[in-house]
Design a protein around this motif. Structure first.
Motif, PDB file in Angstrom:
ATOM      1  N   SER A 189      67.931  45.412  56.069  1.00  0.00           N
ATOM      2  CA  SER A 189      67.009  44.352  55.642  1.00  0.00           C
ATOM      3  C   SER A 189      66.505  43.665  56.899  1.00  0.00           C
ATOM      4  CB  SER A 189      67.701  43.349  54.711  1.00  0.00           C
ATOM      5  OG  SER A 189      68.765  42.699  55.381  1.00  0.00           O
ATOM      6  N   CYS A 190      65.672  42.637  56.743  1.00  0.00           N
ATOM      7  CA  CYS A 190      65.136  41.926  57.901  1.00  0.00           C
ATOM      8  C   CYS A 190      66.268  41.307  58.710  1.00  0.00           C
ATOM      9  CB  CYS A 190      64.161  40.842  57.448  1.00  0.00           C
ATOM     10  SG  CYS A 190      63.438  39.901  58.820  1.00  0.00           S
TER      11      CYS A 190
ATOM     12  N   ASN B  69      63.079  38.314  43.544  1.00  0.00           N
ATOM     13  CA  ASN B  69      61.761  38.431  44.168  1.00  0.00           C
ATOM     14  C   ASN B  69      60.725  39.065  43.253  1.00  0.00           C
ATOM     15  OD1 ASN B  69      62.003  37.531  47.123  1.00  0.00           O
ATOM     16  ND2 ASN B  69      63.775  38.891  46.913  1.00  0.00           N
TER      17      ASN B  69
ATOM     18  N   CYS C  75      65.593  34.616  50.891  1.00  0.00           N
ATOM     19  CA  CYS C  75      65.468  33.866  49.627  1.00  0.00           C
ATOM     20  C   CYS C  75      65.163  32.393  49.868  1.00  0.00           C
ATOM     21  CB  CYS C  75      66.728  34.021  48.791  1.00  0.00           C
ATOM     22  SG  CYS C  75      66.996  35.687  48.144  1.00  0.00           S
TER      23      CYS C  75
ATOM     24  N   PHE D  57      63.270  44.977  49.546  1.00  0.00           N
ATOM     25  CA  PHE D  57      63.518  44.233  50.782  1.00  0.00           C
ATOM     26  C   PHE D  57      64.926  44.436  51.339  1.00  0.00           C
ATOM     27  CE2 PHE D  57      60.506  40.803  48.852  1.00  0.00           C
ATOM     28  CZ  PHE D  57      59.445  41.680  48.961  1.00  0.00           C
ATOM     29  N   ASN D  58      65.786  45.066  50.565  1.00  0.00           N
ATOM     30  CA  ASN D  58      67.187  45.211  50.948  1.00  0.00           C
ATOM     31  C   ASN D  58      67.723  46.500  50.339  1.00  0.00           C
ATOM     32  OD1 ASN D  58      70.068  44.618  51.350  1.00  0.00           O
ATOM     33  ND2 ASN D  58      70.035  44.037  49.186  1.00  0.00           N
TER      34      ASN D  58
ATOM     35  N   CYS E 164      68.324  41.299  44.755  1.00  0.00           N
ATOM     36  CA  CYS E 164      67.134  41.059  45.580  1.00  0.00           C
ATOM     37  C   CYS E 164      65.866  41.377  44.798  1.00  0.00           C
ATOM     38  CB  CYS E 164      67.220  41.909  46.851  1.00  0.00           C
ATOM     39  SG  CYS E 164      65.824  41.718  47.973  1.00  0.00           S
TER      40      CYS E 164
ATOM     41  N   SER F 136      70.741  33.238  49.729  1.00  0.00           N
ATOM     42  CA  SER F 136      70.378  34.658  49.629  1.00  0.00           C
ATOM     43  C   SER F 136      71.104  35.329  48.467  1.00  0.00           C
ATOM     44  CB  SER F 136      70.714  35.377  50.929  1.00  0.00           C
ATOM     45  OG  SER F 136      69.917  34.899  51.981  1.00  0.00           O
TER      46      SER F 136
ATOM     47  N   LYS G  39      58.865  41.817  52.767  1.00  0.00           N
ATOM     48  CA  LYS G  39      60.061  41.790  53.598  1.00  0.00           C
ATOM     49  C   LYS G  39      61.012  40.699  53.116  1.00  0.00           C
ATOM     50  CE  LYS G  39      60.222  39.663  57.553  1.00  0.00           C
ATOM     51  NZ  LYS G  39      60.901  38.402  57.146  1.00  0.00           N
ATOM     52  N   CYS G  40      62.272  40.808  53.527  1.00  0.00           N
ATOM     53  CA  CYS G  40      63.275  39.779  53.208  1.00  0.00           C
ATOM     54  C   CYS G  40      62.916  38.476  53.907  1.00  0.00           C
ATOM     55  CB  CYS G  40      64.649  40.259  53.653  1.00  0.00           C
ATOM     56  SG  CYS G  40      65.873  38.944  53.873  1.00  0.00           S
TER      57      CYS G  40
ATOM     58  N   CYS H  53      71.597  38.391  47.780  1.00  0.00           N
ATOM     59  CA  CYS H  53      72.472  39.511  48.134  1.00  0.00           C
ATOM     60  C   CYS H  53      73.884  39.029  48.440  1.00  0.00           C
ATOM     61  CB  CYS H  53      71.900  40.293  49.314  1.00  0.00           C
ATOM     62  SG  CYS H  53      71.615  39.318  50.799  1.00  0.00           S
TER      63      CYS H  53
ATOM     64  N   THR I 171      63.750  50.685  52.561  1.00  0.00           N
ATOM     65  CA  THR I 171      63.019  49.445  52.297  1.00  0.00           C
ATOM     66  C   THR I 171      61.534  49.766  52.176  1.00  0.00           C
ATOM     67  OG1 THR I 171      62.856  49.000  54.667  1.00  0.00           O
ATOM     68  CG2 THR I 171      64.680  47.969  53.477  1.00  0.00           C
TER      69      THR I 171
END
Length: 344
Positions: A126-127, A75, A192, A99-100, A71, A202, A188-189, A204, A94
């Motif tokens: 995460s989100c 990013n 991706c 973000f994760n 992540c 994503s 924030k997530c 992750c 976070t």
């Protein structure tokens, strides 16, 4: 030289007038709320049919944190240090640049994985990409938006004014403010979403070696989660990895954990697009208890009722103006006996 002698009776009268004025303002507000056009309570929004998300299975997680590193990489986020030596990226939660993260539940001797007593367990944070996100509802400039097709809760830094309403509104504490940003920015997530044009998903889920984090359509993920809950603990089953809704088969066989019989995110807060399974009580691993109704639907209903047609603001402003004028006394209007007191 004349000095003014304060009159306690006059001060008491002023206080009484002020309190009466406050009551008048409150009464006007209630009256307007009563007679204003009734706004029907809005229902909690549902996930779009093509909603994308993640399924996290804590029983499969080995705590390697490959998802955290991936992540950060995709990013372009810098490392965050929590140790003095600053050798490794060691975020504790976070943040605007993380973000994760994988958190760990610990109990007693920590002898056995996924035991609530004398055990340990992992949980991904995460989100959640809520079906009815409070961050979107609270944002005054639509910097936070929800894609009508994928359901991904996205952030637009160009539109953001740095008010941080989204930070306060989120029940999961996910949007984080980058305090070192000169223009003010939230991190924030976003699942991706910037990588989908290149055929990726994503990060992750792409790198998870055990399939503890799985990507796909939320409807497919929910079916997979319920399939696992129906299995006998200790039995052998096939676990998919990567993208459940497409891509090459990366599945493998593994033993079924002793799951809590609940899919977190199926109904919480009106439903989320990120779903979770755990062998340890969800509140113990850091997931809050939330009702099936989103707070966004409640708050928006109240606001639309009170401010419909701008009746409430005008009524309150008018009442306050009336009270203020009644309590303003000019020296020329002062009674004769008060002038006599000042001259004595």
């Amino acid at each position: 030289m004349h000095s003014k002698i304060p009159d306690s009776r006059t001060d008491a009268d002023s206080r009484r007038q002020f309190l009466k004025g406050c009551v008048s303002v409150a009464g006007a507000a209630v009256a307007v709320a009563t007679v204003s056009p009734q706004v029907e309570a809005r229902d909690t929004y549902q996930r779009p049919p093509g909603a994308l998300g993640l399924l996290y299975d804590g029983t499969l997680c080995i705590g390697c944190k490959a998802c955290v590193a991936a992540c950060k990489r995709v990013n372009d986020n810098p490392p965050e240090f929590s140790t003095v030596d600053k050798l490794w990226d060691t975020p504790l939660d976070t943040s605007g640049y993380t973000f994760n993260i994988i958190k760990m539940y610990r109990s007693g001797t920590m002898a056995t994985k996924d035991d609530e007593v004398n055990g340990y367990a992992f949980m991904k944070t995460s989100c959640m990409h809520c079906a009815d996100p409070s961050c979107v509802s609270a944002c005054p400039v639509t910097a936070m938006t929800k894609d009508p097709e994928t359901g991904i809760v996205a952030y637009d830094a160009e539109a953001c004014v740095g008010c941080r309403y989204c930070v306060v509104a989120c029940p999961f504490g996910i949007p984080k403010y980058q305090y070192d940003s000169p223009t003010g920015k939230i991190g924030k997530c976003e699942l991706c979403r910037h990588r989908t044009k290149d055929g990726h998903y994503s990060a992750c889920a792409e790198v998870c070696p055990t399939g503890a984090t799985l990507y796909g359509r939320t409807s497919d993920l929910l079916r997979e989660a319920k399939r696992r809950l129906a299995l006998e603990p200790g039995s052998v089953t096939t676990y998919p990895r990567g993208n459940l809704s497409g891509g090459p088969d990366q599945s493998y066989e593994g033993y079924v954990g002793r799951y809590k019989q609940h899919v977190y995110g199926e109904t919480e807060y009106g439903g989320t697009q990120v779903l979770k399974l755990s062998a340890v009580d969800f509140e113990k691993v850091g997931m809050p208890y939330l009702s099936p109704k989103s707070s966004a639907s409640t708050s928006e209903t109240i606001q639309h009722t009170l401010y419909g047609g701008l009746l409430m603001p005008f009524a309150v402003l008018g009442a306050m103006t009336y009270v203020a004028k009644r309590n303003v006394h000019h020296e020329d209007d002062a009674p004769a006996d008060e002038n006599d007191k000042e001259e004595s």
